[in-house]
Design an enzyme around this catalytic site. Structure first.
Site, short mmCIF file in Angstrom:
data_model
loop_
_atom_site.label_atom_id
_atom_site.label_comp_id
_atom_site.label_asym_id
_atom_site.label_seq_id
_atom_site.Cartn_x
_atom_site.Cartn_y
_atom_site.Cartn_z
N LYS A 198 -10.78 -3.45 -4.31
CA LYS A 198 -11.61 -2.25 -4.38
C LYS A 198 -10.88 -1.13 -5.12
O LYS A 198 -11.49 -0.25 -5.68
CB LYS A 198 -11.88 -1.74 -2.96
CG LYS A 198 -12.84 -2.59 -2.16
CD LYS A 198 -12.79 -2.16 -0.69
CE LYS A 198 -13.80 -2.89 0.16
NZ LYS A 198 -13.63 -2.65 1.58
N LYS A 247 0.82 -1.22 0.00
CA LYS A 247 0.00 0.00 0.00
C LYS A 247 0.85 1.26 0.00
O LYS A 247 0.47 2.26 -0.61
CB LYS A 247 -0.94 0.01 1.22
CG LYS A 247 -2.13 -0.91 1.06
CD LYS A 247 -3.21 -0.58 2.08
CE LYS A 247 -4.41 -1.47 1.93
NZ LYS A 247 -5.40 -1.28 2.99
N LYS A 279 -5.03 -9.88 -7.21
CA LYS A 279 -6.19 -10.01 -6.33
C LYS A 279 -7.32 -9.08 -6.80
O LYS A 279 -7.05 -7.95 -7.22
CB LYS A 279 -5.75 -9.59 -4.92
CG LYS A 279 -6.61 -10.09 -3.82
CD LYS A 279 -6.04 -9.71 -2.47
CE LYS A 279 -6.06 -8.21 -2.24
NZ LYS A 279 -5.81 -7.78 -0.88
P1 AMP Z 1 -11.18 -5.09 2.92
O1 AMP Z 1 -11.96 -4.78 1.70
O2 AMP Z 1 -9.70 -4.97 2.67
O3 AMP Z 1 -11.65 -4.38 4.13
O4 AMP Z 1 -11.40 -6.63 3.20
C1 AMP Z 1 -12.53 -7.14 3.89
C2 AMP Z 1 -12.51 -8.64 3.90
O5 AMP Z 1 -12.61 -9.14 2.56
C3 AMP Z 1 -11.23 -9.25 4.50
O6 AMP Z 1 -11.56 -10.40 5.24
C4 AMP Z 1 -10.43 -9.61 3.28
O7 AMP Z 1 -9.53 -10.68 3.52
C5 AMP Z 1 -11.52 -10.04 2.31
N1 AMP Z 1 -11.09 -9.85 0.91
C6 AMP Z 1 -10.74 -8.69 0.31
N2 AMP Z 1 -10.39 -8.90 -0.97
C7 AMP Z 1 -10.54 -10.24 -1.19
C8 AMP Z 1 -10.36 -11.09 -2.35
N3 AMP Z 1 -9.96 -10.61 -3.52
N4 AMP Z 1 -10.62 -12.41 -2.18
C9 AMP Z 1 -11.04 -12.92 -1.00
N5 AMP Z 1 -11.23 -12.17 0.11
C10 AMP Z 1 -10.98 -10.85 0.02
#
Ligand code: AMP
Ligand code: TRP
Length: 343
Positions: free
Chosen positions: A209, A120, A206
């Protein structure tokens, strides 16, 4: 002997999600879908982690809107707010207080190993905020503040949970001199074939967002047409689908799409392979589109419906805050006692 007032639950789930950008299929399959299943058996606390979001610049008005949007998405996906606790992180001030205490336990060397910070912060690390650097300490505070035992997340969070375990162990030996077990070591729960959903444009990246290409992800707010177009255009290779997981693993895009199918349909990856082995993507993609629309469309319509009443969403968050804070206050008092802080 010091009298402690909080209790270690035999099982308690804590997990969080940031209110930034678009919630996507990765968030759903890697995290929220598992939360919905787990909440039936284990008492659960879920947080929209707005304090984590401000580790990078945010537009204040947008942040509020995103917090409500993510709350609506989580409820639309099936989190039952009568049973589970759902709240926004900043409303329970104990998270920040504990984060400070844990900043005094965590070692710089541990944070220097965090791969997410490196990704990041990028090349301009000197310019990253201190908040972004100590983000995993706040995440440890989130988990430990409730003495949580299980943390369901996608695979990208595994290293952060290992850090929370190191911090817990270190805290126990620094401050819980007698029994050394005030904090139990939280277990990551990385469940199902959707723990690492990849970009639809590049099976080695990956789904995220922050990817500038909207075509790289399926958002929970996408319409039927969006889902149709994105899956139709999703990158593939030119071979028929394989019969074994071993062969599949060599083909990132095929692997991603089949894992998405398997996760959405709640079936074993091998079973999905058995259904599609030897078939081409022109056969498989329409089936995947149909399934994705069937699962995601009801979630996005419910989400749109809930978002029409932001006052009601705020009420749900306030109710969740009350329940979360009741637990957090006691644990923080015990922590302050152990550390030697008068409260
Ligand atoms: P975040 O959007 O970073 O707050 O992530 C929220 C949750 O979604 C966390 O448990 C992440 O590990 C999961 N997550 C985010 N991106 C992915 C992805 N591409 N595949 C699987 N899980 C994800
Ligand atoms: N860091 C997590 C993410 O970006 C979100 C998060 C914050 C979290 N606090 C948490 C996840 C506590 C699990 C437990 O995905």
């Amino acid at each position: 002997m010091m009298k402690l007032i909080s209790k270690q639950p035999s099982k308690r789930i804590f997990s969080g999600i940031q209110p930034t950008g678009n919630l996507h299929l990765g968030n759903y399959l890697g995290a929220i879908k598992n939360w919905v299943n787990l909440q039936e058996e284990i008492s659960s606390i879920f947080s929209i982690v707005d304090l984590h979001a401000i580790t990078v610049p945010q537009n204040p008005l947008k942040l509020k809107a995103s917090t409500r949007e993510v709350t609506a998405a989580i409820i639309a996906a099936g989190i039952n707010t009568e049973k589970s606790i759902l709240f926004n992180q900043s409303s329970v001030k104990e998270h920040s207080e504990l984060a400070w205490i844990l900043n005094c336990v965590c070692r710089i060397g541990w944070l220097n190993r965090m791969t997410q910070f490196k990704e990041k912060a990028g090349k301009n690390r000197e310019n990253a905020t201190v908040g972004l650097y100590s983000y995993p300490v706040l995440m440890s505070a989130d988990i430990l503040l409730y003495r949580a035992t299980h943390v369901p997340v996608g695979e990208d969070q595994k290293q952060h949970i290992e850090l929370a375990r190191n911090i817990a162990t270190s805290f126990n030996s620094m401050f819980d001199s007698k029994s050394k077990d005030f904090f139990c070591l939280p277990e990551p729960q990385i469940l199902g074939p959707g723990t690492r959903v990849m970009s639809l444009r590049d099976g080695t990246k990956k789904m995220s967002k922050s990817d500038p290409s909207d075509a790289s992800r399926i958002n929970l707010t996408d319409t039927k047409d969006d889902i149709f177009n994105k899956i139709k255009k999703a990158k593939t290779d030119s071979n028929p689908l394989p019969a074994t997981i071993k062969e599949l693993e060599k083909r990132p895009e095929a692997s991603n799409l089949l894992k998405i199918y398997s996760s959405l349909s709640d079936e074993d990856l091998q079973k999905t392979l058995d259904s599609f082995a030897g078939k081409g993507f022109s056969y498989f993609k329409p089936k995947l589109i149909e399934l994705a629309v069937e699962i995601l469309n009801p979630i996005s319509s419910e989400m749109r419906y809930l978002l029409k009443d932001p006052v009601e969403i705020d009420k749900i968050l306030v109710k969740g805050k009350g329940k979360a804070q009741k637990i957090a206050e006691k644990v923080l008092k015990d922590i302050k006692n152990l550390v030697g802080l008068i409260h």
